[in-house]
Scaffold this active site. Structure first.
Site, mmCIF file in Angstrom:
data_model
loop_
_atom_site.group_PDB
_atom_site.id
_atom_site.type_symbol
_atom_site.label_atom_id
_atom_site.label_comp_id
_atom_site.label_asym_id
_atom_site.label_seq_id
_atom_site.Cartn_x
_atom_site.Cartn_y
_atom_site.Cartn_z
ATOM 1 N N LYS A 108 0.872 -1.177 0.000
ATOM 2 C CA LYS A 108 0.000 0.000 0.000
ATOM 3 C C LYS A 108 0.907 1.224 0.000
ATOM 4 C CE LYS A 108 -2.181 3.186 1.978
ATOM 5 N NZ LYS A 108 -1.961 4.595 1.534
ATOM 6 N N GLU A 121 8.854 2.781 11.623
ATOM 7 C CA GLU A 121 9.872 3.821 11.442
ATOM 8 C C GLU A 121 9.108 5.130 11.348
ATOM 9 O OE1 GLU A 121 12.431 6.233 10.752
ATOM 10 O OE2 GLU A 121 12.339 5.638 8.647
ATOM 11 N N CYS A 179 12.778 11.766 7.342
ATOM 12 C CA CYS A 179 12.776 11.444 8.783
ATOM 13 C C CYS A 179 14.131 11.797 9.357
ATOM 14 C CB CYS A 179 12.556 9.967 9.020
ATOM 15 S SG CYS A 179 11.302 9.280 8.020
ATOM 16 N N GLU A 196 8.305 17.473 15.421
ATOM 17 C CA GLU A 196 8.682 17.260 14.021
ATOM 18 C C GLU A 196 7.813 18.120 13.106
ATOM 19 O OE1 GLU A 196 7.877 13.439 12.007
ATOM 20 O OE2 GLU A 196 9.953 13.515 11.319
HETATM 21 C C1 UN1 Z 1 13.543 8.668 5.469
HETATM 22 O O1 UN1 Z 1 13.565 9.893 5.459
HETATM 23 O O2 UN1 Z 1 12.557 8.060 5.910
HETATM 24 O O3 UN1 Z 1 19.340 8.513 5.350
HETATM 25 C C2 UN1 Z 1 14.595 7.832 4.900
HETATM 26 C C3 UN1 Z 1 18.688 9.107 4.504
HETATM 27 C C4 UN1 Z 1 18.052 8.330 3.380
HETATM 28 C C5 UN1 Z 1 16.812 7.667 3.845
HETATM 29 C C6 UN1 Z 1 15.847 8.562 4.555
HETATM 30 N N1 UN1 Z 1 18.978 7.357 2.884
HETATM 31 O O4 UN1 Z 1 18.524 10.312 4.540
#
Ligand code: UN1
Length: 494
Positions: free
Chosen positions: A174, A249, A283, A384
């Site tokens: 999804k 995550e 993230c 965030e």
């Molecule tokens: C994300 O933002 O969920 O380390 C992943 C990084 C990338 C992955 C980010 N390789 O910034």
């Protein structure tokens, strides 16, 4: 107008609901990419039933043969890299250099997975009894439900899907409703590479309907979710109640620390990339900059000079540094945090508004924004934002910097700029994050190392690297007693 379809039970098909949603370019919303299925619970049911049949076959396919399919997937991704990068930039906005990197992360993950099919190591250990073997090995689990975000439209699905497949599971996928086109082409590639059609099911639609139905389905024992902490809590509660295996995550509030002895120009390069790359929608994005007193003012001045030169624009146009946000709600959230920052006494040093440039009027653009004089503990510093907003915090020394870094509820990545090797190692030990970089920005994790965070960022699992293969398989232990006699463990030994 192009209508894209779900892929369920080996066929491309329209949604049972008859409902569709539009996918538009966030850099220019007049550009309609196509309509995608707003699927319903019936579509999810059919997908899971088919994936269960696919699992029965796939789990018996030797792991090296499963890996071979992924090697071909890697080859196809490599041969279509430019096309994929272009369509990804069109539907989610980050510049081409970044979407090429996104595809490359998928290619690297594919080749890693391909060879892992020839490893999937178990252990053989001595038995405590004579003429008896003891060993552990890995077994597939079943149907996996993979729910992915918009910011890495290809890489994040590959992080989840490739290990799931190599381990012998089937997949119900999804994707985020913001990036369905990349998901569509990705599934075409999986099929072209020879993945059996019932091993992969693609169900487009909204999280509240499709995502929820997957999460709550009793025939999906494994879930992997990347997204907001709020949604992750719902997924986690459901998985807990239903005893499912779950990898989460979620959010981050990552900091770059710059100490007085650092290479300042290198550190400015780092924070520009970490904070404004992907428009701050990672993230791992740098949303806090922790500066030691001695260099604070000089560093801020140089940073503002460099950040003012960043060019906002369509990611497909050469020279664009920063693309749009993904949709209006994200931009509204960024604006809300700008107001919160001001109200809490932070100083707006750069940006803080939408651009006035006519050429950007049809996209969800927002100026790279820097707040100085941000207080540790304030909302701007704690929450965030997922946008191009950087908060600068002043500290006296390294131990205060470490305390501020650790003073948030998230723990994904952190970064320290220093030339002092002992402080570098102290940071690795003291910073409460899943990843710490020394003299490099908070973004840019490599595909073959474990990726994930501590505290509210995750639930203890990692993606990428070797650990994720444990998540997607179950340990089984086998004992073979060839002594011909009843031997009783714990009793007949020694
Ligand atoms: C994300 O933002 O969920 O380390 C992943 C990084 C990338 C992955 C980010 N390789 O910034």
């Amino acid at each position: 107008m192009t209508d894209f379809l779900n892929f369920i039970d080996g066929a491309w098909c329209a949604p049972s609901t008859g409902a569709w949603f539009e996918n538009r370019n966030p850099a220019d919303t007049r550009d309609l990419i196509g309509r995608f299925p707003a699927s319903g619970v019936d579509d999810v049911e059919r997908a899971i039933a088919s994936a269960e049949r696919g699992f029965e076959r796939w789990k018996r396919t030797p792991a090296p043969a499963r890996g071979d399919v992924l090697r071909r997937v890697g080859d196809l991704l490599a041969s279509r890299k430019e096309e994929l990068a272009a369509l990804m930039t069109r539907e989610m906005g980050k510049p081409l250099a970044e979407t090429r990197g996104d595809v490359q992360e998928g290619i690297d993950t594919a080749y890693y997975a391909a060879t892992e099919g020839r490893r999937l190591f178990g252990h053989t250990v001595p038995s405590e009894l004579r003429n008896k073997w003891a060993m552990s090995f890995r077994r597939p689990i079943g149907v996996t439900g993979l729910i992915t975000p918009f910011n890495f439209p290809l890489a994040i699905p590959t992080w989840k899907m490739f290990p799931a497949l190599v381990c012998g599971n089937s997949v119900v996928f999804k994707p985020s409703e913001d990036v369905p086109h990349t998901a569509h082409v990705f599934v075409e590639i999986l099929l072209e590479a020879g993945l059996p059609p019932d091993v992969i099911q693609l169900v487009h639609g909204y999280g509240e309907v499709v995502g929820k139905a997957i999460v709550e389905h009793p025939k999906v024992p494994v879930l992997s979710f990347t997204g907001s902490t709020a949604t992750g809590s719902f997924v986690g509660e459901t998985a807990g109640r239903m005893h499912k295996r779950l990898s989460l995550e979620m959010g981050g509030k990552n900091a770059q620390i710059v100490l007085d002895d650092a290479d300042l120009e290198l550190a400015v390069d780092g924070v520009l990339w970490g904070a404004f790359g992907t428009t701050g929608q990672r993230c791992t994005a740098t949303s806090r900059l922790i500066l030691q007193d001695g260099i604070h003012d000089r560093f801020v001045a140089r940073l503002i000079e460099r950040a003012s030169a960043l060019r906002l624009g369509d990611g497909r146009v050469a020279g664009t540094d920063v693309g749009p946000l993904i949709h209006e709600a994200s931009r509204a959230k960024v604006e809300e945090y700008v107001a919160i920052g001001r109200a809490q006494g932070a100083e707006l040093a750069l940006g803080g508004t939408r651009p006035t440039d006519e050429a950007l009027a049809h996209g969800y653009f927002f100026q790279p924004t820097i707040f100085t004089n941000v207080q540790a503990g304030s909302r701007l510093e704690q929450e965030e934002i997922f946008g191009p907003v950087l908060s600068v915090i002043r500290v006296g020394d390294a131990s205060e910097a470490f305390r501020v870094n650790n003073g948030v509820k998230y723990g994904l990545s952190s970064s320290l700029y220093t030339r002092d090797v002992s402080l570098a190692f102290q940071a690795l030990q003291e910073l409460d994050n899943g990843i710490t970089y020394v003299n490099a920005p908070t973004i840019g994790a490599e595909a073959h190392l474990p990726f994930g965070g501590v505290k509210q960022t995750g639930n203890g699992h990692r993606e990428g690297g070797w650990e994720v293969y444990e998540f997607y398989s179950e340990t089984k232990v086998g004992y073979v007693d060839y002594s011909g006699a009843l031997q009783r463990a714990q009793i007949d030994n020694y």
